[in-house]
Write an enzyme that holds these catalytic residues in place. Structure first.
Site, short mmCIF file in Angstrom:
data_model
loop_
_atom_site.label_atom_id
_atom_site.label_comp_id
_atom_site.label_asym_id
_atom_site.label_seq_id
_atom_site.Cartn_x
_atom_site.Cartn_y
_atom_site.Cartn_z
N ARG A 56 0.83 -1.20 0.00
CA ARG A 56 0.00 0.00 0.00
C ARG A 56 0.87 1.26 0.00
O ARG A 56 2.01 1.25 0.43
CB ARG A 56 -0.92 0.02 1.23
CG ARG A 56 -1.99 -1.05 1.22
CD ARG A 56 -2.92 -0.92 2.42
NE ARG A 56 -2.22 -1.11 3.69
CZ ARG A 56 -1.85 -0.14 4.51
NH1 ARG A 56 -2.11 1.12 4.22
NH2 ARG A 56 -1.23 -0.42 5.65
N LYS A 198 -8.83 -2.22 0.10
CA LYS A 198 -8.78 -1.37 1.30
C LYS A 198 -9.53 -0.06 1.12
O LYS A 198 -10.00 0.53 2.10
CB LYS A 198 -7.32 -1.09 1.68
CG LYS A 198 -6.61 -2.30 2.29
CD LYS A 198 -7.33 -2.83 3.52
CE LYS A 198 -6.54 -3.94 4.20
NZ LYS A 198 -7.29 -4.54 5.33
N HIS A 218 -11.35 -3.97 11.74
CA HIS A 218 -10.26 -4.61 11.01
C HIS A 218 -9.89 -5.88 11.76
O HIS A 218 -9.00 -5.90 12.59
CB HIS A 218 -9.05 -3.66 10.93
CG HIS A 218 -7.95 -4.17 10.06
ND1 HIS A 218 -6.63 -3.92 10.32
CD2 HIS A 218 -7.97 -4.90 8.92
CE1 HIS A 218 -5.88 -4.47 9.39
NE2 HIS A 218 -6.67 -5.08 8.54
N SER A 236 -1.71 -6.01 9.32
CA SER A 236 -1.19 -6.98 8.37
C SER A 236 0.04 -7.69 8.92
O SER A 236 0.93 -7.06 9.47
CB SER A 236 -0.83 -6.27 7.06
OG SER A 236 -0.24 -7.16 6.16
N LYS A 240 -4.01 -12.64 11.54
CA LYS A 240 -5.46 -12.70 11.49
C LYS A 240 -5.96 -13.83 10.60
O LYS A 240 -6.80 -14.63 10.99
CB LYS A 240 -6.04 -11.38 10.98
CG LYS A 240 -5.84 -10.19 11.86
CD LYS A 240 -6.68 -9.00 11.42
CE LYS A 240 -6.57 -8.67 9.97
NZ LYS A 240 -5.20 -8.35 9.53
N THR A 241 -5.44 -13.87 9.38
CA THR A 241 -5.88 -14.89 8.43
C THR A 241 -5.48 -16.28 8.88
O THR A 241 -6.28 -17.22 8.87
CB THR A 241 -5.32 -14.59 7.03
OG1 THR A 241 -5.78 -13.30 6.61
CG2 THR A 241 -5.76 -15.65 6.04
N ASP A 255 -10.65 -10.66 7.45
CA ASP A 255 -10.02 -9.34 7.56
C ASP A 255 -10.94 -8.18 7.94
O ASP A 255 -10.51 -7.28 8.63
CB ASP A 255 -9.33 -9.01 6.24
CG ASP A 255 -8.35 -7.86 6.34
OD1 ASP A 255 -7.56 -7.82 7.30
OD2 ASP A 255 -8.35 -6.99 5.44
N ARG A 320 1.11 -12.24 -1.76
CA ARG A 320 -0.30 -12.37 -1.38
C ARG A 320 -1.04 -13.38 -2.24
O ARG A 320 -0.69 -13.62 -3.40
CB ARG A 320 -1.01 -11.01 -1.53
CG ARG A 320 -0.51 -9.93 -0.59
CD ARG A 320 -1.18 -10.03 0.75
NE ARG A 320 -0.76 -8.97 1.66
CZ ARG A 320 -1.37 -8.69 2.80
NH1 ARG A 320 -2.43 -9.40 3.16
NH2 ARG A 320 -0.94 -7.74 3.58
#
Length: 530
Positions: A56, A198, A218, A236, A240-241, A255, A320
């Site tokens: 990003r 995003k 988030h 990130s 989380k994933t 997410d 990713r």
């Protein structure tokens, strides 16, 4: 200034032959291959690369300041203002540029699994692979829904169009601009597909709390066999994933979620997982989700076998995989569940001093939610090459247009209302700071999270950390007791104390900006004060 009609604008971008609308996955893959935008891998997934920008671009994000936003947005480094005139002029330039392209791609779908709080979106892209990305990440409409689809927000992506900062009012050639008045997101100068995802999340973070009294979060979420719901907050790279993809629990989403009066719902229709060092042994659900229809971003692939090499980070560490949530076997459909029973705050502590798991009081939960401490990991943003300590309010400040207090107040009320237990889990370093210690073992983290969700930490003894004031369990099934106390994992206790005090000072310095919070919350941070 008159509101721009996005549908009329899009219709002018290209004629019927050039504008490819809601193509099937197979059709998009054919386009990607024929246009040489990507290659087909041995998994069946498409691999695309994003050139210069592999993460990003937070310094290139803007929100149009107008009568809609001027009194609501928390303006600053995160939410940079740009004038409506600059936006309109740039929009015209992008429109003229896209109208000259031989093909454009349009995806119509939704953000928000709960139909009561759903946003109808249209994503118009210069690249076919960006449209496949949107197809995987957003909620795909049924044939009937597509017939009755009325767009609430439009994303226009022109990665090969570059802005002129002096003329266009941007900071570089890259721009991600949201106009809430005109309901348009304008993206240019970057091929990184994550900006599409995003930007819609930022839109939802603005609209849900104000329009629907829904807390946007988030976080990832899953649900157990008994219907118990867990949320996993974190920036990130914190897990989380990985941690929400649990074979013993059904995935709600990985997410982005909303928490309404009826419970939790996924904002997306897919997952965007980091896949650096991905293996079937450690993360089988994610590994096996990468198949036909998925998009691999910046993953190195063997030229002959087309096998992805998830250990090769020569392009970026921020590799990713984007895939539809249906690629995960153990999911809940629709992606809606009840109110959470447990909340997990995830932090990747590069100092190596925070406990691997600690149980938080209500006040500590609010303190750490507002603090949002973690280490920015390599590749997630431009210029980040090794972990950097950072504080991101609500574990997601780059995507929050409203003041942090708005989201924190709503979370506190919901924790009280539903008697939610909150834990802080460190997925970062142990036995030393980054460069000296080692990353926390995933197997240990999974055991600790499992124990928290199953209530196995409710009746164990706790020790209070003398520097951070956190309550650490003395025992946890599947985890050596020494691991539970970070100081015991360091060979030099004095070095641990110095590093812990350094991080405590950073907590205090960061929290000083929240001068409006009650004393019981502001004093719930590290007990050490220099």
């Amino acid at each position: 200034m008159k509101t721009i009609n996005a549908d009329t604008l899009v219709s002018k971008l290209a004629n019927d032959d050039a504008l490819q609308q809601n193509l099937s996955i197979a059709e998009l893959v054919e386009k990607i291959l024929s246009r040489e935008e990507g290659i087909l891998t041995s998994t069946g997934a498409v691999r695309a690369t994003t050139g210069l920008y592999t993460g990003r671009s937070p310094k290139d994000k803007f929100i149009v300041e107008d009568e809609e936003t001027k009194d609501h947005v928390e303006w600053g480094e995160v939410n940079q203002p740009i004038s409506e005139d600059k936006f309109n002029n740039l929009l015209q330039k992008v429109t003229d540029y896209l109208s000259e392209q031989d093909e454009l791609y349009s995806f119509r779908g939704f953000a928000g699994a709960d139909e009561k709080h759903r946003l109808s979106i249209k994503v118009v892209t210069q690249f076919a692979w960006h449209n496949l990305f949107a197809n995987q990440l957003f909620i795909r409409p049924t044939d009937e829904e597509l017939k009755n689809h009325n767009t609430d927000f439009t994303v226009i992506s022109a990665p090969h169009f570059k802005a002129d900062p002096e003329v266009d009012g941007t900071n570089s050639e890259t721009f991600i601009i949201v106009s809430f008045k005109h309901r348009i997101v304008l993206i240019g100068g970057t091929e990184y597909a994550g900006e599409i995802k995003k930007s819609i999340f930022s839109v939802m973070n603005y609209m849900l709390p104000q329009k629907s009294d829904v807390l946007s979060m988030h976080c990832s979420a899953n649900v157990g066999e008994e219907g118990d719901v867990a949320l996993f907050f974190g920036l990130s790279g914190t897990g989380k994933t990985t941690l929400s993809a649990d074979e013993n629990r059904r995935l709600i989403g990985d997410d982005e979620h909303g928490w309404s009066q009826n419970g939790v719902f996924n904002i997306e229709g897919g997952c965007y997982a980091k896949c650096v060092n991905l293996s079937e042994e450690k993360e089988p659900q994610i590994y096996n989700a990468i198949r036909f229809g998925s998009v691999l971003e910046n993953v190195v692939v063997d030229e002959d076998s087309r096998l992805p090499d998830y250990d090769d980070t020569s392009l970026t560490e921020n590799t990713r995989a984007a895939y539809a949530i249906e690629h995960i076997d153990n999911i809940i459909k629709p992606s809606i569940a009840g109110h959470p029973n447990t909340i997990i705050f995830l932090t990747a502590d590069a100092f190596g001093v925070l406990p691997p798991i600690s149980k938080l009081t209500k006040e500590q939960a609010m303190y750490h939610f507002l603090s949002g401490y973690t280490s920015k990991l390599a590749g997630t943003e431009r210029g980040v090459t090794e972990p950097e300590a950072t504080f991101s309010a609500c574990f997601g400040s780059p995507f929050l247009p409203l003041p942090a207090a708005t989201y924190a107040k709503m979370l506190g009320e919901k924790i009280d209302q539903h008697d939610v237990q909150v834990f802080l889990v460190n997925t970062g370093w142990t036995g030393g700071s980054y460069g000296e210690g080692s990353r926390m073992k995933l197997s240990h983290t999974r055991s600790m999270v499992h124990a928290a969700l199953e209530g196995e930490l409710n009746n164990v003894d706790y020790n209070q950390d003398e520097i951070f004031g956190l309550h650490m369990p003395t025992t946890c099934p599947g985890v050596p007791s020494d691991v539970l106390s970070p100081k015991k994992t360091w060979s030099d206790a004095n070095a641990y104390d110095e590093k812990a005090k350094e991080l405590a000072r950073k907590f205090h310095n960061n929290f000083s900006k929240f001068d409006y919070v009650p004393t019981d919350i502001s004093q719930a941070g590290p007990t050490y004060k220099s």
